[in-house]
Each structure stands twice: as structure tokens, then as C-alpha cells.
Design an enzyme around this catalytic site. Structure first.
Site, short mmCIF file in Angstrom:
data_model
loop_
_atom_site.label_atom_id
_atom_site.label_comp_id
_atom_site.label_asym_id
_atom_site.label_seq_id
_atom_site.Cartn_x
_atom_site.Cartn_y
_atom_site.Cartn_z
N GLU A 117 -9.40 8.97 5.68
CA GLU A 117 -9.47 7.53 5.43
C GLU A 117 -10.45 7.16 4.32
O GLU A 117 -10.32 6.13 3.68
CB GLU A 117 -9.84 6.77 6.72
CG GLU A 117 -8.67 6.41 7.59
CD GLU A 117 -7.68 5.48 6.91
OE1 GLU A 117 -8.10 4.45 6.34
OE2 GLU A 117 -6.48 5.79 6.93
N GLU A 158 -13.64 4.87 -0.34
CA GLU A 158 -14.46 3.95 0.46
C GLU A 158 -15.14 4.76 1.57
O GLU A 158 -14.58 5.01 2.63
CB GLU A 158 -13.60 2.84 1.06
CG GLU A 158 -12.95 1.95 0.02
CD GLU A 158 -12.03 0.92 0.64
OE1 GLU A 158 -12.54 -0.12 1.11
OE2 GLU A 158 -10.81 1.17 0.67
N GLU A 197 0.85 -1.20 0.00
CA GLU A 197 0.00 0.00 0.00
C GLU A 197 0.88 1.24 0.00
O GLU A 197 1.85 1.32 0.76
CB GLU A 197 -0.90 0.06 1.24
CG GLU A 197 -1.90 -1.07 1.38
CD GLU A 197 -2.71 -0.96 2.67
OE1 GLU A 197 -2.84 0.17 3.19
OE2 GLU A 197 -3.19 -1.99 3.16
N LYS A 257 -15.54 3.58 5.50
CA LYS A 257 -14.40 3.22 6.35
C LYS A 257 -14.44 3.98 7.67
O LYS A 257 -14.99 5.08 7.76
CB LYS A 257 -13.08 3.51 5.63
CG LYS A 257 -12.75 2.55 4.50
CD LYS A 257 -11.35 2.77 3.97
CE LYS A 257 -10.32 2.30 4.97
NZ LYS A 257 -8.94 2.43 4.43
#
Length: 478
Positions: free
Chosen positions: A324, A313, A261, A316
Site C-alpha cells: 500500500e 505514501e 484509480e 498509509k
């Protein structure tokens, strides 16, 4: 060590030096508005992305990936490490259901299994630590039984907090991890697997007011780090070489490294914006694909890099920060946020095609009504839906009080698939057909996904049942 093994090790070492890095992506699905897996796979193919990393083994995603030619890393959640470490029957079942089933002719090209996700993270206080190596050993046996051990490799994505140092050349694994890291790296090495690490210069910048901003990027810095004969001009190289030094200290300085990542968010914090994300990601891609490597590994960049992430997303946890939910190079609906060249000539990102949106309508605060009693309604809306862009540093932070209310109302309304009652708010809300977006502040319209009830994020309920099934199996075997 036999002559054949020595030759193999030497060949692998040479391969590290000459293999060209590939750019992949992380495909996370913790979202209120999930695109159809087939749409996401088409997005990957249109952008010639040949490697994808999943955080589970979602059957819908794997089915969509079948026949695509895209190399896949599937994931095992940390919660599953305990039963997998204690039971070969559990590991046999997991491999059979999540790997063998899909590795058919014209199937999903599963190359890696990520065993846990950052299981040595400091904040876990050792919760998963003892399960990692036994789970690896059981899964390796299960792969061997299925004749897949030579093709599918086991890896353990580690957070960069697994190692530490004030200078890269002095890098070492945390003292309490030295023994287990040595066992882990021995296992990886013996099975031809790389070391997978997640590196986030953004988090270093976000977490420290003393961190020099230009050191996080790749465009030169006035805060270079001098380490003996080596000079570091960016945080990524410094972090990477700290890991190289840590591996060298336990006898595996040539271990291939994959970046599991790495990325930069576009919203939710002062330093998270479109320009910074484009600058970082493009700089990273150019840097890695130049094959310059790092001071401790000149000419040998990471084996592969998986950008974090493919899509935003919106469901999250925001415990680490509001950013995030905004790591995607594409927004939740597969639309490119900024121009980005993945190293494929002059090609820039292409948007997702044939996305099925809800009708073009929005829920906003009724401009003719008094909003003095709206506080609880906004709290309700933002307690369920994603309002992180409204906070300090967010792209919608400056749209005014009524704009904030409208954004909250609309987020709740779209989450509930534009159900008429979800725009009521005791009569304070109203539906409009005029797009209320302002500048970079985008009022979203939901997508008609295939697995959302309109209220629940697509978190993969199959995964919960699989965990329960493994725990039951584990209970009867123990």
C-alpha cells in the site's frame, strides 16, 4: 424526453466513441515526507500531466495548482457524506470553501468533485450507502447556487467490487446495490457526469493464488477468457466490460466511464516490483491510447485514466498489505522509479527539480557493538516509521540482520528530521555519511517539507477541522 435532450444524449454517446483518453494521476499525501505542493505541481507540469485527482480539497495543493492549467478532481472523504446529505447549509459551505474560492481567473481548474471514495465497498457494510445520493443532490444544488453546475461535475469513485460476474457479459451490480446504483447512475446521467471506477488487476493477482499472472498484464496470455463471441486477453478489459454490462442491465449501457484509480505497486509483495509495475503501467497506457477499446466498447476506451499513484505514501495503512505504501510511479521525493512513457512521443518521466533534502547522512547500527538486545528498538522504530520494504517480497528483504536493524534505525531517524537523539537507541545507533543503500534497497534521506513536525504524517489537519465544523453546523440545523 425532449428533442433537445435526445440530441444532447446522442452527442454525448458519439463523444464517448471519439474522444481520446487522457492520462492523469492520483496525488495522495498520506506521507511522512511530503514534498512542497509547488514542487509537486512543477513535477506534473514538467511531465505534461494535465489531469490530477486529489483525495480531499487540501488548500495548499489547490493554491499550488492555481494558474497551472491542470484539470483537478477534488475529493470529499466518506466521513463527510452524512452531514452533507442532511444539510444544504453544509453543502453550501463546502462548495464555497473548497470550490468557489479557487475557481477564479487563473485559479485552480476544478472540473470534478469526487463525493466519497469507494463508499459502497463491501468491507464498509453499508455504512455510507444511504448518504451518497442525498449528498449528491445537496451538492448539485449548491453548485447551481454558485453558477458552477454546468462546469463542475459530481462523481462517485466506486470500487470494482460494486459489480460481479463470472463472465463480463453477465456483469451486474451487487443485488443489495441495484436500487441505489440505479439512482446514482440516473443522477450522473442527468447531470452529464461519468461513472468513475477503480480497477486493480494487481489485487486480483495478490488475493488469489489461482489467478493467472499473465492475465493481469497486456502482453498476451495463455489464459484467455472466452465470453460468447468475445475473447479477453487481460483482466483490465474483462473488468471494464463487466461494468459496461452492469450499466447496460440498468439501462445506461452508453454511460461514459472514467478510471479513477489503476496501477501497480513496486514493493511490499512478491508480485510488486519495478519491472512488473513498469510492464503493467506501460502496457495499460499503450492499450488505452491505442483507442482499440474493449469487446463491449470497441473503439471507445475509458474517457480518462488516473494512474495510482503519483508518489509513494509511506504513512498509509498496511492493513491491505505492505504494498500500500509503494504505488507511486515516483518515489516520495519525486524521483522516477522506472522509465515510463505517458504517451507523449518519446518522452520518459522527468524527476522533480529543486527538492530540498536533509543533509546526506544516515543512522545505522554500530558495527562494533553487540545487537542481541536490539529487538525492542527495532519494534519501536518500525512501529512509527515505514519498514515495509524489509518484509517478505520487499526490496530490502535480503540485506541481512544488521542491514535490517540499520534500515529500521534510519527510517526512524529521517522521520524525526535527523534529530541527533533519534539515532541513539541506547547507544546502538551511529550516524554515518556513507550511503548504506544496497542494490535496489534504498536507505532514504528525508526532505525538508513545509508542514511536517518531524513526527506526524502530512494528513491535512485542515480536513479534520472542516469535518468538525460541518458536524457542528449539521447539529444546530437538525
Amino acid at each position: 424526453m425532449s428533442f433537445c435532450v435526445i440530441v444532447l444524449v446522442l452527442c454525448l454517446s458519439v463523444a464517448v466513441a471519439v474522444t481520446e483518453s487522457a492520462i492523469g494521476v492520483n496525488w495522495g499525501t498520506v506521507s511522512f515526507h511530503r514534498l512542497k505542493p509547488s514542487t509537486v505541481v512543477d513535477l506534473l507540469k514538467d511531465n505534461k500531466i494535465r489531469k490530477v485527482k486529489l483525495f480531499d480539497a487540501d488548500p495548499d495543493a489547490l493554491t499550488a495548482l492555481m494558474g497551472s492549467g491542470i484539470e483537478v478532481m477534488v475529493g470529499i472523504p466518506n466521513e463527510m457524506l452524512s452531514p452533507l446529505s442532511s444539510s444544504t447549509a453544509a453543502s453550501d459551505l463546502w462548495v464555497r470553501q473548497n470550490v468557489s474560492t479557487y475557481l477564479l481567473k487563473a485559479g485552480a481548474d476544478i472540473r470534478y468533485i469526487a463525493v466519497g471514495n469507494e463508499p459502497f465497498l463491501t468491507s464498509y457494510s453499508g455504512q455510507f450507502q444511504s448518504y451518497v445520493v442525498p449528498a449528491l443532490q445537496n451538492l448539485q444544488q449548491s453548485l447551481a447556487k454558485s453558477n458552477l453546475a454546468g462546469y463542475v461535475k459530481l462523481v462517485v469513485p466506486c470500487n470494482a467490487d460494486a459489480y460481479e460476474s463470472s463472465l463480463p457479459s453477465q456483469g451486474a451490480f451487487r443485488p443489495e446495490l441495484t436500487q441505489i446504483m440505479t439512482q446514482l447512475v440516473e443522477f450522473l446521467n442527468s447531470n452529464g457526469s461519468p461513472f468513475v471506477v477503480n480497477i486493480y488487476p494487481f489485487l486480483s493477482l495478490y488475493g488469489s493464488s489461482d489467478f493467472p499472472q499473465d492475465y493481469a498484464f497486456f502482453e498476451g496470455t495463455s489464459h484467455s477468457v472466452t465470453d460468447g463471441p468475445n475473447v479477453y486477453n487481460n483482466a483490465f478489459d474483462g473488468n471494464f466490460d463487466t461494468l459496461v454490462a452492469a450499466l447496460n442491465k440498468i439501462g445506461y449501457g452508453q454511460m461514459p466511464i472514467v478510471i479513477g484509480e489503476v496501477g501497480w505497486p513496486t514493493d511490499g509483495a512478491i508480485s510488486a516490483n519495478l519491472n512488473a509495475a513498469r510492464t503493467f503501467n506501460q502496457g495499460l497506457i499503450n492499450h488505452v491510447l491505442s483507442n482499440k477499446g474493449t469487446p463491449l466498447r470497441p473503439g471507445a476506451p475509458p474517457l480518462d485514466i488516473y494512474l495510482f499513484s503519483l508518489l509513494d505514501e509511506g504513512a498509509k495503512s498496511v492493513l491491505p498489505g505492505n504494498f500500500e505504501r509503494h504505488w507511486g510511479i515516483f518515489s516520495f521525493d519525486g524521483q522516477a522509479k522506472y522509465p515510463l512513457n505517458l504517451g507523449l512521443g518519446n518522452r520518459l518521466l522527468k524527476n522533480a527539480k529543486n527538492v530540498e533534502y536533509l543533509p546526506s547522512r544516515w543512522c545505522v547500527a554500530n558495527p562494533s557493538l553487540d545487537m542481541s538486545d536490539v529487538t525492542n528498538h527495532v519494534k519501536l522504530a518500525c512501529g512509527v516509521a515505514d519498514c515495509t520494504t524489509l518484509n517478505y517480497g520487499g526490496s530490502c528483504n535480503g540485506i541481512g540482520v544488521k542491514g535490517n536493524i540499520s534500515y529500521a534505525f534510519n527510517s526512524y531517524y529521517q522521520l524525526h528530521m535527523q534529530n541527533e537523539k533519534s539515532c541513539d537507541f541506547d547507544g546502538l545507533g551511529m550516524v554515518t555519511f556513507l550511503n548504506p543503500s544496497v542494490g535496489e534497497c534504498r536507505f532514504l534521506v528525508g526532505v525538508t517539507d513545509t508542514n511536517s513536525s518531524g513526527c506526524e504524517p502530512g494528513l491535512g489537519s485542515y480536513k479534520k477541522w472542516l469535518i468538525i465544523g460541518l458536524l457542528i453546523l449539521w447539529f444546530f440545523i437538525m
